[in-house]
Design an enzyme around this catalytic site. Structure first.
Site, short mmCIF file in Angstrom:
data_model
loop_
_atom_site.label_atom_id
_atom_site.label_comp_id
_atom_site.label_asym_id
_atom_site.label_seq_id
_atom_site.Cartn_x
_atom_site.Cartn_y
_atom_site.Cartn_z
N ALA A 119 0.84 -1.20 0.00
CA ALA A 119 0.00 0.00 0.00
C ALA A 119 0.87 1.24 0.00
O ALA A 119 1.39 1.66 1.04
CB ALA A 119 -0.93 -0.02 1.22
N THR A 121 -0.12 3.99 -2.57
CA THR A 121 -0.98 5.07 -3.08
C THR A 121 -2.00 5.52 -2.04
O THR A 121 -2.58 4.70 -1.33
CB THR A 121 -1.70 4.59 -4.35
OG1 THR A 121 -0.71 4.08 -5.24
CG2 THR A 121 -2.47 5.70 -5.02
N GLU A 122 -2.24 6.82 -2.00
CA GLU A 122 -3.24 7.41 -1.10
C GLU A 122 -4.26 8.18 -1.92
O GLU A 122 -3.97 8.55 -3.07
CB GLU A 122 -2.54 8.36 -0.11
CG GLU A 122 -1.50 7.63 0.71
CD GLU A 122 -0.85 8.47 1.80
OE1 GLU A 122 -1.09 9.71 1.82
OE2 GLU A 122 -0.14 7.89 2.63
N SER A 127 1.47 9.33 -7.87
CA SER A 127 2.78 9.49 -8.53
C SER A 127 3.79 10.14 -7.60
O SER A 127 4.97 9.77 -7.59
CB SER A 127 2.63 10.37 -9.77
OG SER A 127 1.70 9.82 -10.65
N PHE A 151 -6.75 2.09 -3.99
CA PHE A 151 -6.37 1.30 -5.18
C PHE A 151 -5.45 0.14 -4.80
O PHE A 151 -4.53 -0.18 -5.57
CB PHE A 151 -5.65 2.16 -6.23
CG PHE A 151 -6.37 3.40 -6.68
CD1 PHE A 151 -7.74 3.42 -6.81
CD2 PHE A 151 -5.67 4.54 -7.03
CE1 PHE A 151 -8.41 4.55 -7.26
CE2 PHE A 151 -6.31 5.68 -7.48
CZ PHE A 151 -7.69 5.69 -7.58
N PRO A 237 11.75 -1.48 -10.09
CA PRO A 237 12.09 -2.00 -11.42
C PRO A 237 11.61 -3.43 -11.65
O PRO A 237 11.16 -3.77 -12.74
CB PRO A 237 13.62 -1.91 -11.45
CG PRO A 237 13.93 -0.78 -10.53
CD PRO A 237 12.91 -0.85 -9.44
N GLU A 239 8.94 -4.78 -10.28
CA GLU A 239 7.50 -4.69 -10.49
C GLU A 239 7.22 -4.25 -11.93
O GLU A 239 6.34 -4.78 -12.60
CB GLU A 239 6.89 -3.68 -9.50
CG GLU A 239 5.41 -3.44 -9.76
CD GLU A 239 4.70 -2.63 -8.67
OE1 GLU A 239 5.33 -2.34 -7.63
OE2 GLU A 239 3.52 -2.30 -8.87
N ARG A 240 8.01 -3.29 -12.40
CA ARG A 240 7.78 -2.77 -13.76
C ARG A 240 8.09 -3.82 -14.82
O ARG A 240 7.43 -3.89 -15.86
CB ARG A 240 8.61 -1.50 -13.96
CG ARG A 240 8.00 -0.39 -13.16
CD ARG A 240 8.80 0.83 -12.97
NE ARG A 240 8.07 1.70 -12.04
CZ ARG A 240 8.60 2.64 -11.28
NH1 ARG A 240 9.91 2.88 -11.34
NH2 ARG A 240 7.86 3.35 -10.47
C1 LIG Z 1 -6.24 -1.35 -10.75
C2 LIG Z 1 -5.20 -0.62 -9.95
C3 LIG Z 1 -4.40 -1.33 -9.07
C4 LIG Z 1 -3.46 -0.65 -8.29
N1 LIG Z 1 -2.73 -1.34 -7.34
C5 LIG Z 1 -1.96 -0.65 -6.47
C6 LIG Z 1 -1.35 -1.32 -5.36
O1 LIG Z 1 -1.47 -2.54 -5.18
N2 LIG Z 1 -0.63 -0.58 -4.47
C7 LIG Z 1 -0.47 0.77 -4.62
O2 LIG Z 1 0.19 1.37 -3.79
N3 LIG Z 1 -1.03 1.43 -5.67
C8 LIG Z 1 -1.78 0.75 -6.58
N4 LIG Z 1 -2.38 1.41 -7.62
C9 LIG Z 1 -2.20 2.86 -7.75
C10 LIG Z 1 -1.36 3.29 -8.93
O3 LIG Z 1 -0.03 2.93 -8.76
C11 LIG Z 1 -1.57 4.82 -9.08
O4 LIG Z 1 -2.89 5.00 -9.55
C12 LIG Z 1 -0.58 5.45 -10.02
O5 LIG Z 1 0.70 5.43 -9.46
C13 LIG Z 1 -0.96 6.91 -10.35
O6 LIG Z 1 -1.23 7.64 -9.20
P1 LIG Z 1 -2.58 8.51 -9.14
O7 LIG Z 1 -3.72 7.62 -9.48
O8 LIG Z 1 -2.61 9.20 -7.83
O9 LIG Z 1 -2.46 9.56 -10.32
P2 LIG Z 1 -1.73 10.99 -10.25
O10 LIG Z 1 -0.42 10.86 -9.60
O11 LIG Z 1 -2.70 11.97 -9.69
O12 LIG Z 1 -1.51 11.28 -11.79
C14 LIG Z 1 -2.54 11.78 -12.64
C15 LIG Z 1 -1.94 12.09 -14.01
O13 LIG Z 1 -0.93 13.08 -13.86
C16 LIG Z 1 0.28 12.62 -14.41
N5 LIG Z 1 1.42 13.13 -13.66
C17 LIG Z 1 1.61 13.12 -12.32
N6 LIG Z 1 2.82 13.60 -12.02
C18 LIG Z 1 3.42 13.92 -13.19
C19 LIG Z 1 4.69 14.46 -13.55
N7 LIG Z 1 5.62 14.74 -12.63
N8 LIG Z 1 4.97 14.66 -14.86
C20 LIG Z 1 4.04 14.36 -15.80
N9 LIG Z 1 2.84 13.84 -15.52
C21 LIG Z 1 2.53 13.62 -14.24
C22 LIG Z 1 0.22 11.11 -14.32
O14 LIG Z 1 1.10 10.50 -15.25
C23 LIG Z 1 -1.25 10.87 -14.65
O15 LIG Z 1 -1.43 10.88 -16.04
C24 LIG Z 1 -3.29 0.74 -8.44
C25 LIG Z 1 -4.09 1.44 -9.36
C26 LIG Z 1 -5.03 0.79 -10.09
C27 LIG Z 1 -5.89 1.59 -11.03
#
Ligand SMILES: Cc1cc2nc3c(=O)[nH]c(=O)nc-3n(C[C@H](O)[C@H](O)[C@H](O)COP(=O)(O)OP(=O)(O)OC[C@H]3O[C@@H](n4cnc5c(N)ncnc54)[C@H](O)[C@@H]3O)c2cc1C
Length: 374
Positions: A119, A121-122, A127, A151, A237, A239-240
């Site tokens: 966990a 993401t909040e 990001s 998420f 890396p 995970e990616r």
């Molecule tokens: C089905 C699913 C499963 C997931 N599983 C997990 C999990 O198990 N554990 C966990 O911790 N998270 C999980 N996530 C969360 C996921 O990793 C995040 O949704 C992702 O990292 C993006 O964060 P955010 O949704 O807050 O988007 P934001 O960070 O708000 O981004 C919104 C948009 O802005 C863009 N953006 C943000 N910053 C920049 C920048 N510096 N430059 C350019 N563009 C930018 C992003 O690319 C995106 O297009 C999951 C998400 C989903 C949908």
């Protein structure tokens, strides 16, 4: 591949085709796999394959986990969250956990008796991980955790969650972040909604809440506070790479399904594959498939040699997932209206693909990582 990996691929294929795929419609309807399937995977030795045997693991390498992931995509059984558990969470514990932590948590993870999640993401930040606000404040021999996550994959079933939290809320940026393991039985730990998604319906993804959750200081991952951000940067890396592997396997599956369909379906008195447009689209998609596997193979070999750098993993993640989405979009078109019907596997591949460009670090964030390395 070698003989050992071929045998593993056979085992994994049989498991996903016979024991998972038939349950997919029910799992999608209930937004959750059965807990029993985790124990079954453990029984077959398909969990924690790359962990040392002394902790109940398979004693294999990343290649073993990769083979299992590929077979899961080929079998069209995406709901089981074993990759996240075995390939990601287990490695945080194995790489940074104390001996006691490894002995306590890894063996039941390998048998499927405990299910894990991570966990980060909040609701307010994904990001920008340095801006998380979940806090873990030291109080005597405990940490007291407060905050919310969203998420979170495997969140509904998880027995143990690795939580990214600020142990030093006054520290700026990455410095105050630590990883702490939280058992789901702790008072104040609460699961929120199992979120309704546009794809990957059988995979549980939920909110988690922490209200004065008290865990012993024993649960801190790493020998001191403030290492969390670095731990995440070093493990992400891998995970990616898993996401890139899933993308390549999905491209392959998409091309295979589309070839079969366009051979059968007729329009204007001939198979769709007889039209030059269909041939050209599939020729291009098949070329992408070849390049995807070749690039990925190189990344996997490097990773097995502990030589996969962070920007290259970011390249694999963004490029392969972008190709996956483009290929599946083009192939859905060749199915006509049937491609939009959920009962057709191509429609599921289409809906399941989209999130690949978002999770594990968005593709934009991947490009910022690559750009910094230029
Ligand atoms: C089905 C699913 C499963 C997931 N599983 C997990 C999990 O198990 N554990 C966990 O911790 N998270 C999980 N996530 C969360 C996921 O990793 C995040 O949704 C992702 O990292 C993006 O964060 P955010 O949704 O807050 O988007 P934001 O960070 O708000 O981004 C919104 C948009 O802005 C863009 N953006 C943000 N910053 C920049 C920048 N510096 N430059 C350019 N563009 C930018 C992003 O690319 C995106 O297009 C999951 C998400 C989903 C949908």
């Amino acid at each position: 591949m070698d003989k050992d990996l071929d045998a593993l691929a056979d085992l994994a294929r049989a498991f996903f085709e016979k024991e998972c795929a038939p349950h997919e419609p029910r799992w999608c309807a209930q937004q959750l796999v059965d807990r029993e399937i985790w124990r079954r995977a453990g029984e077959l030795g398909l969990l924690c394959m790359s962990l040392p045997e002394e902790y109940g693991g398979g004693g294999g390498t990343f290649a073993h986990d990769a083979v299992v992931s590929i077979e899961q995509v080929r079998a069209m059984a995406p709901s089981f969250g074993g990759m996240l558990h075995s390939g990601i969470v287990a490695h945080y514990l194995n790489a940074y956990g104390t001996e006691e932590q490894k002995q306590r948590w890894l063996p039941p993870m390998a048998t499927g008796d405990i299910i894990t999640a991570i966990a980060m993401t909040e609701p307010g930040t994904g990001s920008d991980l340095q801006s998380i606000t979940t806090s873990a404040v030291r109080d005597g021999d405990d940490y007291v955790i407060n905050g919310a996550k969203t998420f979170i994959s495997n969140g509904m079933l998880a027995d143990l969650v690795v939580v990214a939290a600020k142990t030093d809320p006054t520290a700026r940026g990455a410095e105050g972040v630590s990883l702490i393991a939280v058992e789901s039985t702790r008072d104040g730990f609460r699961r929120g909604r199992n979120l309704a998604k546009i794809g990957q319906h059988g995979q549980d993804t939920c909110e988690l809440f922490f209200d004065d959750v008290r865990v012993p200081a024993f649960n801190l991952i790493g020998d001191h506070e403030g290492q969390g951000f670095l731990q995440l940067m070093l493990q992400l890396p891998q995970e990616r790479l898993f996401l890139a592997i899933a993308a390549a396997a999905a491209i392959e599956k998409t091309v295979d399904l589309t070839l079969a369909y366009t051979r059968e379906r007729k329009a204007f008195g001939k198979p769709l594959l007889g039209f030059q447009n269909t041939q050209f689209v599939l020729a291009e998609c098949d070329t992408v498939k070849t390049i995807a596997w070749t690039f990925l193979d190189d990344c996997i070999v490097r990773h097995l040699d502990a030589a996969l750098d962070i920007p290259t993993a970011a390249k694999a993640k963004w490029w392969l997932t972008e190709q996956q989405c483009q290929v599946v979009d083009r192939c859905v078109q060749l199915f006509g209206g049937y491609g939009y019907m959920e009962e057709y596997p191509i429609a599921r591949l289409y809906a399941d693909a989209r999130v690949q460009k978002v999770y594990g670090g968005t593709n934009e964030i991947m490009k910022t990582i690559i750009a910094k390395s230029l």
